[in-house]
Design an enzyme around this catalytic site. Sequence first.
Site, PDB file in Angstrom:
ATOM      1  N   LYS A 140       0.837  -1.203   0.000  1.00 22.24           N
ATOM      2  CA  LYS A 140       0.000   0.000   0.000  1.00 22.24           C
ATOM      3  C   LYS A 140       0.871   1.252   0.000  1.00 22.24           C
ATOM      4  CE  LYS A 140      -1.658   1.663   4.012  1.00 22.24           C
ATOM      5  NZ  LYS A 140      -1.346   3.083   4.262  1.00 22.24           N
ATOM      6  N   ASN A 141       1.899   1.277   0.884  1.00 27.42           N
ATOM      7  CA  ASN A 141       2.688   2.493   1.070  1.00 27.42           C
ATOM      8  C   ASN A 141       3.694   2.740  -0.035  1.00 27.42           C
ATOM      9  OD1 ASN A 141       1.175   3.057   3.253  1.00 27.42           O
ATOM     10  ND2 ASN A 141       2.644   2.298   4.754  1.00 27.42           N
ATOM     11  N   ASP A 186      -4.711  12.214  13.075  1.00 27.45           N
ATOM     12  CA  ASP A 186      -5.575  11.031  13.143  1.00 27.45           C
ATOM     13  C   ASP A 186      -5.330  10.288  14.443  1.00 27.45           C
ATOM     14  OD1 ASP A 186      -3.608   9.046  10.796  1.00 27.45           O
ATOM     15  OD2 ASP A 186      -3.218   9.761  12.819  1.00 27.45           O
ATOM     16  N   ASP A 241       4.357   0.621  12.283  1.00 27.88           N
ATOM     17  CA  ASP A 241       3.122  -0.061  11.872  1.00 27.88           C
ATOM     18  C   ASP A 241       3.013  -1.460  12.453  1.00 27.88           C
ATOM     19  OD1 ASP A 241       3.207   1.441   8.534  1.00 27.88           O
ATOM     20  OD2 ASP A 241       2.602   2.222  10.486  1.00 27.88           O
TER      21      ASP A 241
END
Length: 422
Positions: free
Chosen positions: A22-23, A116, A304
């Site tokens: 994804k990154n 966030d 992560d």
Amino acid sequence: MDRLFVTGGARLDGIVRVAGAKNSALKLMAASLMAPGRSTVRNVPRISDCAVMAEMLEHFGVEVIQEGDTFALDASDVVDVEAPHELVRAMRASIVVLGPLLARCGRARVSLPGGDEIGARPVDLHVRGLERMGATVGAEHGFLVAEAARLRGAPITLDYPSVTATENLLMAAVLAKGTTVIDNAAREPEIADLAMFLTSMGARIAGAGSSTIEIDGVDALEPADHTTLPDRIEAGTWAAAAVATRGDVTVSNAVPEHLELLLSKLSDAGAAVSFGDDGLRIRQEGRVRAMDFVTLPYPGIATDFQPILMAMLATADGTSIATENVFEARFLYVGELLRMGADIRTEGHHAVIRGVERLSAAPVRALDIRAGAAMVIAGLCAEGVTEVADMQHVDRGYEDFEAKLERLGAEVRRERELVTLP
Ligand code: EPZ
């Protein structure tokens, strides 16, 4: 707003293939903006964040054609340079369109992503770097507005090796006039992947993947074709899930070099780690052993992995200490683990995890992508059926998450929740 019901007690067993990262894919898709014509990005994970990036590119005028995990992105006509609030709010990583738009079009207007669940997440390093290259950058009505007839190469030293700041400045520098040197750059493998794509478009980059990147600006780029590297965060998630459930899992398509420190920590926790033709094999016989870890920029343990390792250590034999050095508020989800009977105390950047024999199932929420995966892993280690709400967060970062869990022998059931729009 889906919920996943996770039955505890399964030992994960079998082979699981990781998707594209994804990154990396998000930045590769954004980089397609820099060359007029059709670029192709392959092995793009089928996750909602990539769908949002595709929508964002279409908003700018890019023609997007998706076939399975391949995106053909034709950026011949970029007709708009404003990244709207609703799309940026859906995905903070949208900030990486800032560099490409400014470099290609001389102007960009990007909604400020805001904070966030894991931290305030300022973008001052992005702004300062672009200003060093001669851009004027201002904030108005919640937007970052950047302008530059043509960026100039410049020496830039980052206060912190920020991943997306490095990527934004790298992309901006590729079409700048002259040479840019980014010092204290982030070294994550996704940055080298992006640099490989840009180089195949005609960029001149040296040192990507190291802490000093040198870019000689060129006048224009050509479209190119690139395959996204495998997702090391997904690979590490399955590896830790295998240990937490005392399972035997082979993670195929992973790049072991990208997981070196994590794998050695999993060995400290008692796992047998081996590499075979099928991939990376993780076997855990007995109870997880307590171990300490700290998160750091690559090649350190990725932040992560932190929630995922904490869920694994919640049932370890002994007391572990975790130190979060990257995001200042990345322990918010711990409250959800406490609901399941975990014994964890947090103090600033540190968490003390006293392993308990067994967690007990409870309704919990996925607060973000990785915390969500951690809740599912905790559910696999709990007595009873755990209900994990807000699975949309997990869907943002993991392709076919529960199908892969089921293939590894887990018992999970998704309950879709229809949202009635006003
Ligand atoms: C990237 O976020 C990843 N996201 C994150 O993955 C990952 O956790 C993070 O890097 C660290 O590895 C994407 O690539 C889309 P940073 P990014 O800028 O680039 C501070 C996931 O779950 N900072 O490296 O936003 C910042 O506040 C996500 O896949 C500034 O102070 O992270 C933080 O404390 C979550 N000013 C630290 O640097 C800035 O201008 C690291 O942030 C920029 C960052």
